[in-house]
Design an enzyme around this catalytic site. Structure first.
Site, mmCIF file in Angstrom:
data_model
loop_
_atom_site.group_PDB
_atom_site.id
_atom_site.type_symbol
_atom_site.label_atom_id
_atom_site.label_comp_id
_atom_site.label_asym_id
_atom_site.label_seq_id
_atom_site.Cartn_x
_atom_site.Cartn_y
_atom_site.Cartn_z
ATOM 1 N N GLN A 79 0.839 -1.213 0.000
ATOM 2 C CA GLN A 79 0.000 0.000 0.000
ATOM 3 C C GLN A 79 0.869 1.256 0.000
ATOM 4 O OE1 GLN A 79 -3.582 1.361 2.767
ATOM 5 N NE2 GLN A 79 -1.667 1.771 3.828
ATOM 6 N N ASP A 80 1.756 1.369 0.997
ATOM 7 C CA ASP A 80 2.543 2.597 1.146
ATOM 8 C C ASP A 80 3.574 2.735 0.031
ATOM 9 O OD1 ASP A 80 1.089 2.723 3.442
ATOM 10 O OD2 ASP A 80 2.794 2.819 4.818
ATOM 11 N N ASP A 101 15.370 -9.757 -1.675
ATOM 12 C CA ASP A 101 14.505 -10.187 -0.579
ATOM 13 C C ASP A 101 15.114 -9.713 0.739
ATOM 14 O OD1 ASP A 101 12.219 -12.644 -0.309
ATOM 15 O OD2 ASP A 101 13.291 -12.071 1.512
ATOM 16 N N ALA A 120 7.821 -5.474 4.966
ATOM 17 C CA ALA A 120 7.556 -6.145 6.241
ATOM 18 C C ALA A 120 6.471 -7.194 6.065
ATOM 19 C CB ALA A 120 7.082 -5.132 7.291
ATOM 20 N N THR A 128 6.081 1.873 13.833
ATOM 21 C CA THR A 128 4.638 1.705 14.002
ATOM 22 C C THR A 128 4.133 2.023 15.403
ATOM 23 O OG1 THR A 128 2.937 -0.018 14.103
ATOM 24 C CG2 THR A 128 5.176 -0.767 14.324
ATOM 25 N N GLU A 171 2.215 0.234 16.874
ATOM 26 C CA GLU A 171 2.134 -1.035 17.605
ATOM 27 C C GLU A 171 3.224 -1.124 18.687
ATOM 28 O OE1 GLU A 171 -0.154 -3.876 17.209
ATOM 29 O OE2 GLU A 171 -1.251 -2.174 16.419
ATOM 30 N N TYR A 223 4.842 -9.165 15.957
ATOM 31 C CA TYR A 223 5.089 -8.095 14.983
ATOM 32 C C TYR A 223 5.700 -6.881 15.686
ATOM 33 C CZ TYR A 223 3.896 -4.059 12.000
ATOM 34 O OH TYR A 223 3.941 -2.900 11.268
ATOM 35 N N LYS A 253 9.345 -5.088 15.291
ATOM 36 C CA LYS A 253 9.459 -3.681 14.888
ATOM 37 C C LYS A 253 10.225 -2.863 15.932
ATOM 38 C CE LYS A 253 7.358 -3.030 10.845
ATOM 39 N NZ LYS A 253 7.902 -2.256 9.723
HETATM 40 P P1 NAP Z 1 1.872 -3.965 3.036
HETATM 41 O O1 NAP Z 1 0.833 -3.443 2.113
HETATM 42 O O2 NAP Z 1 1.644 -5.240 3.773
HETATM 43 O O3 NAP Z 1 3.229 -4.114 2.181
HETATM 44 C C1 NAP Z 1 4.342 -4.812 2.665
HETATM 45 C C2 NAP Z 1 5.408 -4.848 1.609
HETATM 46 O O4 NAP Z 1 6.542 -5.574 2.104
HETATM 47 C C3 NAP Z 1 4.974 -5.567 0.303
HETATM 48 O O5 NAP Z 1 5.540 -4.874 -0.796
HETATM 49 C C4 NAP Z 1 5.643 -6.936 0.441
HETATM 50 O O6 NAP Z 1 5.902 -7.569 -0.783
HETATM 51 C C5 NAP Z 1 6.946 -6.519 1.113
HETATM 52 N N1 NAP Z 1 7.654 -7.655 1.709
HETATM 53 C C6 NAP Z 1 7.201 -8.486 2.686
HETATM 54 N N2 NAP Z 1 8.150 -9.410 2.958
HETATM 55 C C7 NAP Z 1 9.207 -9.165 2.143
HETATM 56 C C8 NAP Z 1 10.465 -9.761 1.950
HETATM 57 N N3 NAP Z 1 10.854 -10.830 2.634
HETATM 58 N N4 NAP Z 1 11.316 -9.223 1.043
HETATM 59 C C9 NAP Z 1 10.932 -8.146 0.307
HETATM 60 N N5 NAP Z 1 9.745 -7.526 0.440
HETATM 61 C C10 NAP Z 1 8.887 -8.037 1.347
HETATM 62 O O7 NAP Z 1 2.263 -2.879 4.138
HETATM 63 P P2 NAP Z 1 1.932 -1.303 4.178
HETATM 64 O O8 NAP Z 1 0.614 -1.104 4.821
HETATM 65 O O9 NAP Z 1 2.225 -0.689 2.872
HETATM 66 O O10 NAP Z 1 3.001 -0.812 5.245
HETATM 67 C C11 NAP Z 1 4.319 -0.437 4.853
HETATM 68 C C12 NAP Z 1 5.259 -0.535 6.061
HETATM 69 O O11 NAP Z 1 4.786 0.320 7.096
HETATM 70 C C13 NAP Z 1 5.358 -1.911 6.692
HETATM 71 O O12 NAP Z 1 6.683 -2.047 7.165
HETATM 72 C C14 NAP Z 1 4.405 -1.854 7.869
HETATM 73 O O13 NAP Z 1 4.800 -2.771 8.864
HETATM 74 C C15 NAP Z 1 4.574 -0.415 8.296
HETATM 75 N N6 NAP Z 1 3.412 0.220 8.934
HETATM 76 C C16 NAP Z 1 2.188 0.211 8.316
HETATM 77 C C17 NAP Z 1 1.136 0.889 8.900
HETATM 78 C C18 NAP Z 1 -0.226 0.935 8.248
HETATM 79 O O14 NAP Z 1 -1.189 1.308 8.928
HETATM 80 N N7 NAP Z 1 -0.339 0.628 6.960
HETATM 81 C C19 NAP Z 1 1.324 1.593 10.110
HETATM 82 C C20 NAP Z 1 2.602 1.591 10.677
HETATM 83 C C21 NAP Z 1 3.636 0.926 10.074
HETATM 84 P P3 NAP Z 1 4.824 -8.556 -1.470
HETATM 85 O O15 NAP Z 1 3.850 -7.666 -2.219
HETATM 86 O O16 NAP Z 1 5.665 -9.376 -2.349
HETATM 87 O O17 NAP Z 1 4.150 -9.325 -0.371
HETATM 88 O O1 F7E Z 2 -6.596 -4.397 13.167
HETATM 89 C C1 F7E Z 2 -9.392 -5.366 15.302
HETATM 90 C C2 F7E Z 2 -8.026 -5.934 15.630
HETATM 91 O O2 F7E Z 2 -5.493 -5.749 11.392
HETATM 92 C C3 F7E Z 2 -7.074 -3.235 13.802
HETATM 93 C C4 F7E Z 2 -0.945 -2.857 10.365
HETATM 94 O O3 F7E Z 2 -0.859 -2.019 9.246
HETATM 95 O O4 F7E Z 2 -1.651 -1.040 11.764
HETATM 96 C C5 F7E Z 2 -2.024 -2.324 11.302
HETATM 97 O O5 F7E Z 2 -2.160 -3.231 12.374
HETATM 98 C C6 F7E Z 2 -7.904 -3.612 15.016
HETATM 99 C C7 F7E Z 2 -7.257 -4.655 15.925
HETATM 100 O O6 F7E Z 2 -4.597 -3.455 11.993
HETATM 101 C C8 F7E Z 2 -10.968 -7.682 13.010
HETATM 102 O O7 F7E Z 2 -8.097 -6.824 16.736
HETATM 103 C C9 F7E Z 2 -11.522 -6.615 14.809
HETATM 104 O O8 F7E Z 2 -7.433 -4.300 17.269
HETATM 105 O O9 F7E Z 2 -6.675 -3.609 10.757
HETATM 106 P P1 F7E Z 2 -5.879 -4.355 11.737
HETATM 107 P P2 F7E Z 2 -3.528 -3.422 13.185
HETATM 108 O O10 F7E Z 2 -3.435 -4.705 13.900
HETATM 109 O O11 F7E Z 2 -3.818 -2.203 13.984
HETATM 110 C C10 F7E Z 2 -0.418 -0.986 12.507
HETATM 111 C C11 F7E Z 2 -0.144 0.441 12.893
HETATM 112 C C12 F7E Z 2 0.703 -1.663 11.809
HETATM 113 O O12 F7E Z 2 1.858 -1.297 11.995
HETATM 114 C C13 F7E Z 2 0.403 -2.921 11.077
HETATM 115 O O13 F7E Z 2 1.407 -3.187 10.091
HETATM 116 O O14 F7E Z 2 -9.116 -4.198 14.551
HETATM 117 N N1 F7E Z 2 -10.233 -6.262 14.519
HETATM 118 N N2 F7E Z 2 -11.984 -7.483 13.914
HETATM 119 C C14 F7E Z 2 -9.875 -6.919 13.399
HETATM 120 N N3 F7E Z 2 -8.734 -6.876 12.674
HETATM 121 C C15 F7E Z 2 -8.671 -7.632 11.554
HETATM 122 N N4 F7E Z 2 -7.554 -7.595 10.789
HETATM 123 N N5 F7E Z 2 -9.726 -8.435 11.153
HETATM 124 C C16 F7E Z 2 -10.907 -8.485 11.842
HETATM 125 O O15 F7E Z 2 -11.827 -9.205 11.479
#
Ligand code: NAP
Ligand code: F7E
Length: 366
Positions: free
Chosen positions: A13-14, A59, A83, A128, A130, A152, A156
């Site tokens: 996504q990002d 990778d 990640a 994050t 988290e 996770y 992190k």
């Molecule tokens: P995402 O959609 O799950 O994308 C993760 C990316 O990492 C994908 O491009 C995936 O590739 C790649 N990847 C996973 N394992 C790999 C490996 N072994 N080698 C190379 N690439 C690998 O995550 P996102 O939401 O864009 O988030 C981006 C980053 O921000 C992540 O590090 C996440 O933990 C962190 N983060 C996200 C949020 C959020 O709310 N979205 C908040 C805080 C922090 P594939 O497409 O091949 O699977």
């Molecule tokens: O859960 C609750 C679940 O999986 C949010 C990642 O991008 O943000 C993300 O992590 C909340 C949790 O995101 C369902 O228990 C209820 O409390 O959408 P989520 P996350 O766990 O907050 C952080 C900042 C990151 O860094 C991560 O990479 O929603 N919840 N019912 C559920 N969650 C999921 N997935 N599915 C359910 O059915």
């Protein structure tokens, strides 16, 4: 000379939004992809083949591939977004999560040092909210103590500290953005927001009966991913390498997200029951196209989506990012975010439905 950026996690996504953002700023953008049996790169398909966008196989678990690639690309900036990013999955695959999300960060730092780029290459680490986990204060800022609450988050946390260590030990420009949840039309389909918006669209169009969720009381500070990638760049343009909390400063429950998403799909919900017995029931529908009726149970709770430990109260304090980066945490409101995601998924579901009907009619699928 155009600046050169290397993005790990470019297919995510990002990564996709950041690529667009950096290309718009005139960067030469290089992204890391990994081999999979299906080439599924939907989020960046529109960028492939454009002149300043380049993809390379590597990778996060393969040091040699990272060292070679950093040497070849000679980046001015690295955005380490790769990640295993799903918190619930990290309970099932904790070792893989640690390898990619923790040691992977170290591999990037060492790849930069091995290529003697530590004085010229800036590194952004995708940290994050988290890290705050079982929260010790609300709201959370750069000074709030960490209490990670999943494999996770623990992985992190290593990433966060190793970035800080290399900054201090080797005087490297490396920083963590402590980003709170950010969502979009490109969000992975098993994260709660996207799972809800897709289900609301399918239920409204008669393609799904019920949405099963876990903890409805969980509170999150949800922002729009497109707004957040700008901050990643701003953090690396800041005069000094520092860590920043990126959040909206507004929080909502999962239940509130679902209520609003169903509203935008034309379904007004009322909630009945508690805990595992709670249900979202149709109270009213808007328009004659909505394929459900008053009294239908369209949301239910399933223990399958409960986590062994869950983070339940995230609210970020973006004061530092506002003051020092000039970033506006409220450019997209929660209401706008939910609306744009549902609008997108209503169209996506309609398109898929129409395509399937056409394929069935033409005998392409049976
Ligand atoms: P995402 O959609 O799950 O994308 C993760 C990316 O990492 C994908 O491009 C995936 O590739 C790649 N990847 C996973 N394992 C790999 C490996 N072994 N080698 C190379 N690439 C690998 O995550 P996102 O939401 O864009 O988030 C981006 C980053 O921000 C992540 O590090 C996440 O933990 C962190 N983060 C996200 C949020 C959020 O709310 N979205 C908040 C805080 C922090 P594939 O497409 O091949 O699977
Ligand atoms: O859960 C609750 C679940 O999986 C949010 C990642 O991008 O943000 C993300 O992590 C909340 C949790 O995101 C369902 O228990 C209820 O409390 O959408 P989520 P996350 O766990 O907050 C952080 C900042 C990151 O860094 C991560 O990479 O929603 N919840 N019912 C559920 N969650 C999921 N997935 N599915 C359910 O059915």
């Amino acid at each position: 000379m155009a600046k050169v950026a290397l993005i790990t996690g470019v297919t995510g996504q990002d990564g996709s939004y950041l690529s667009e953002f950096l290309l718009g700023k005139g960067y030469e953008v290089h992204g890391i992809i990994r081999r999979s049996s299906v080439d599924y790169r939907e989020r960046i398909a529109h960028l492939e083949g454009t002149p300043h966008f380049h993809l390379h196989y590597a990778d996060m678990g393969d040091s040699m591939s990272l060292v070679k690639l950093v040497g070849k690309v000679q980046p001015d900036e690295i955005y380490n977004l790769a990640a295993q990013s799903h918190v619930q999955v990290s309970f099932d695959a904790p070792e893989f999560t640690a390898d990619v999300d923790a040691v992977g960060v170290l591999r990037i730092l060492e790849a930069v040092r091995t290529n003697h780029l530590e004085k010229t290459c800036k590194i952004y680490q995708a940290s994050t909210s988290e890290l705050y986990g079982k929260v010790e204060e609300v709201p959370q800022s750069e000074t709030t103590p960490f209490h990670p609450y999943s494999p996770y988050a623990v992985a992190k946390l290593y990433g966060y500290w190793i970035i800080k260590e290399y900054r201090e030990a080797y005087d490297m420009f490396c920083c963590s953005g402590i980003l709170f949840n950010h969502e979009s039309e490109r969000r992975g389909e098993t994260f709660v927001t996207r799972k809800i918006t897709l289900a609301a669209a399918r239920i409204a169009q008669g393609l799904q009966d019920c949405l099963y969720l876990g903890n409805l009381d969980s509170l999150r500070d949800w922002g729009y991913a497109k707004d957040y990638v700008e901050c990643m760049w701003l953090i690396l343009q800041h005069e000094t390498p520092e860590d920043f909390v990126i959040a909206t400063g507004v929080q909502h429950t999962v239940r509130e997200f679902a209520t609003l998403a169903f509203h935008h799909a034309g379904i007004e919900l009322r909630w009945e029951g508690e805990g595992i017995n709670e249900k979202g029931i149709v109270e009213k529908v808007q328009g004659d196209k909505v394929q459900c009726t008053k009294g239908d149970v369209v949301v239910a709770v399933s223990p399958d989506f409960y986590r062994p430990t869950d983070v339940v109260n995230l609210l970020g304090d973006p004061t530092k990012a506002k003051r020092e980066l000039g970033w506006n945490p409220q450019s997209t409101s929660f209401e706008q975010l939910v609306e744009l995601m549902v609008k997108h998924d209503m169209q996506k579901v309609t398109r898929e439905h129409v395509n399937l009907a056409e394929f069935l009619e033409k005998g392409i699928v049976k």
